[in-house]
Design a protein around this motif. Structure first.
Motif, PDB file in Angstrom:
ATOM      1  N   PRO A 150       1.250  -1.016   0.060  1.00 28.91           N
ATOM      2  CA  PRO A 150      -0.277   0.165  -0.065  1.00 28.91           C
ATOM      3  C   PRO A 150       0.863   1.591   0.318  1.00 28.91           C
ATOM      4  O   PRO A 150       0.935   2.531  -0.378  1.00 28.91           O
ATOM      5  CB  PRO A 150      -1.042  -0.003   1.729  1.00 28.91           C
ATOM      6  N   SER A 151       1.909   1.025   0.320  1.00 28.73           N
ATOM      7  CA  SER A 151       3.039   2.355   0.562  1.00 28.73           C
ATOM      8  C   SER A 151       3.381   2.960  -0.714  1.00 28.73           C
ATOM      9  O   SER A 151       4.109   3.664  -1.260  1.00 28.73           O
ATOM     10  CB  SER A 151       4.524   2.121   1.046  1.00 28.73           C
ATOM     11  N   ALA A 152       3.470   1.875  -2.140  1.00 35.65           N
ATOM     12  CA  ALA A 152       3.433   1.914  -3.459  1.00 35.65           C
ATOM     13  C   ALA A 152       3.024   3.243  -3.964  1.00 35.65           C
ATOM     14  O   ALA A 152       2.576   2.936  -5.017  1.00 35.65           O
ATOM     15  CB  ALA A 152       2.926   0.952  -4.017  1.00 35.65           C
ATOM     16  N   ILE A 153       1.890   3.554  -2.953  1.00 37.43           N
ATOM     17  CA  ILE A 153       0.400   4.402  -3.446  1.00 37.43           C
ATOM     18  C   ILE A 153       1.347   6.106  -4.523  1.00 37.43           C
ATOM     19  O   ILE A 153       2.151   6.581  -4.199  1.00 37.43           O
ATOM     20  CB  ILE A 153      -0.703   5.216  -2.964  1.00 37.43           C
TER      21      ILE A 153
ATOM     22  N   PHE B 106       0.290   8.886  -5.388  1.00 41.84           N
ATOM     23  CA  PHE B 106       0.437  10.062  -4.670  1.00 41.84           C
ATOM     24  C   PHE B 106       0.726  10.517  -3.547  1.00 41.84           C
ATOM     25  O   PHE B 106       0.659  11.388  -3.013  1.00 41.84           O
ATOM     26  CB  PHE B 106      -1.408  10.307  -4.400  1.00 41.84           C
ATOM     27  N   MET B 107       1.241   9.453  -2.643  1.00 39.71           N
ATOM     28  CA  MET B 107       1.989   9.406  -1.523  1.00 39.71           C
ATOM     29  C   MET B 107       3.475   9.893  -1.861  1.00 39.71           C
ATOM     30  O   MET B 107       3.815  11.438  -0.637  1.00 39.71           O
ATOM     31  CB  MET B 107       1.981   8.536  -0.399  1.00 39.71           C
ATOM     32  N   GLN B 108       4.170   9.842  -2.219  1.00 38.12           N
ATOM     33  CA  GLN B 108       5.247  10.475  -2.849  1.00 38.12           C
ATOM     34  C   GLN B 108       5.588  10.426  -4.064  1.00 38.12           C
ATOM     35  O   GLN B 108       6.054   8.995  -5.234  1.00 38.12           O
ATOM     36  CB  GLN B 108       6.406   9.223  -2.579  1.00 38.12           C
ATOM     37  N   PRO B 109       4.861  11.317  -5.093  1.00 35.27           N
ATOM     38  CA  PRO B 109       5.491  10.924  -6.590  1.00 35.27           C
ATOM     39  C   PRO B 109       6.306  10.838  -7.352  1.00 35.27           C
ATOM     40  O   PRO B 109       7.311  11.652  -7.143  1.00 35.27           O
ATOM     41  CB  PRO B 109       4.230  12.779  -7.441  1.00 35.27           C
ATOM     42  N   SER B 110       6.739  10.341  -8.184  1.00 32.48           N
ATOM     43  CA  SER B 110       7.668   9.980  -8.746  1.00 32.48           C
ATOM     44  C   SER B 110       8.333  11.637 -10.089  1.00 32.48           C
ATOM     45  O   SER B 110       7.075  11.850 -10.291  1.00 32.48           O
ATOM     46  CB  SER B 110       8.022   9.364  -9.570  1.00 32.48           C
TER      47      SER B 110
END
Length: 286
Positions: free
Chosen positions: A174-177, A179-183
């Motif tokens: 779930p941490s791969a969203i 929106f949380m850390q845009p590349s």
């Protein structure tokens, strides 16, 4: 370079056909990423779960169009209507995962070949962002936010569907969203989509459309090659830090910490003075 020759070059770039070379490079980079994401278990996984491996690769390869169609209310499976594109993606997937002695994967990892593939993929990304913005503009002529979203997800859809792609492989992260850390590719696609909108909908950009398109493609290629060769992964970070410090409470948080630290410095001193006072008075009484 002569301005007319430069403009002619830019016009030729806008008319480049993505099939088959640019799309093949895109498929190769995506399959390589999934193989590296599997790490040491890629060999065993591809042998034991070929269907899941193929589905995850196809989802990542066509993620931009799938997600864009979903958001714009169009048939999601229409992305697979071209048998040639599907066969090309499947062929690249097979070579990356099942070629003898991993020759295809090792060849693609060879630095000169990797640089060429990366450059071709970034030209393909620019084309996808442009197509996403134009497609959304036809449906919603005044929906600027919709155009930005469509261009962004079409240019970097794999990052937004990473959670689902990994779930197909049996991983829940779930941490791969995104929106949380845009590349950086996501941020670059947002910037590119915004420029395409300004070029199409306003008079703020007076340059010919071909030059704008060519400039964005060069921007994508430059920073991708910089990431591969120099390790420069996100040039937006300094500007983000400055923006957050000014407009997102960073300055006030720093002032608050400074005030709290100042109060904390005075309190122990008072306590020490009080203790020393008691000690001195105790000594006097004694």
């Amino acid at each position: 370079m002569d301005p007319e020759a430069f403009l002619d070059l830019a016009n030729q770039v806008t008319k480049l056909k993505m099939y088959p070379y640019f799309e093949a490079a895109h498929c190769a980079i995506v399959c390589m990423y999934i193989k590296e994401d599997l790490a040491a278990g890629s060999h065993l996984f591809s042998r034991k779960h070929p269907l899941a491996c193929w589905l995850s690769c196809m989802l990542s390869i066509f993620a931009g169009t799938i997600l864009c169609n979903f958001l714009l209310g169009e048939p999601v499976l229409s992305v697979f209507k071209s048998s040639n594109q599907l066969l090309l993606a499947t062929g690249v997937w097979y070579l990356i995962f099942y070629s003898p002695f991993d020759l295809t994967y090792k060849l693609c990892k060879f630095l000169p070949v990797k640089l060429v593939l990366a450059a071709l993929k970034e030209v393909y990304r620019c084309k996808k962002v442009h197509d996403g913005v134009l497609h959304a503009a036809k449906l919603y002529p005044n929906g600027y936010l919709i155009m930005i979203i469509a261009g962004t997800v079409k240019g970097n859809g794999g990052a937004f569907l990473k959670l689902l792609e990994r779930l197909i492989r049996g991983l829940w992260t779930p941490s791969a969203i995104e929106f949380m850390q845009p590349s950086f590719p996501t941020k670059a696609c947002i910037a590119a989509a915004t420029l395409f909108i300004l070029d199409k909908k306003t008079d703020l950009i007076s340059a010919p459309h071909a030059l704008v398109y060519f400039g964005i493609a060069v921007f994508f290629i430059y920073f991708k090659l910089s990431a591969v060769l120099l390790g420069i992964y996100d040039p937006f970070v300094p500007f983000e830090n400055l923006f957050c410090a000014i407009f997102m409470g960073g300055v006030w948080d720093a002032l608050g910490r400074a005030v709290s630290a100042g109060k904390g410095d005075h309190t122990p001193a008072k306590v020490d003075v009080a203790k020393n006072g008691k000690t001195e008075s105790g000594k006097k009484k004694d």
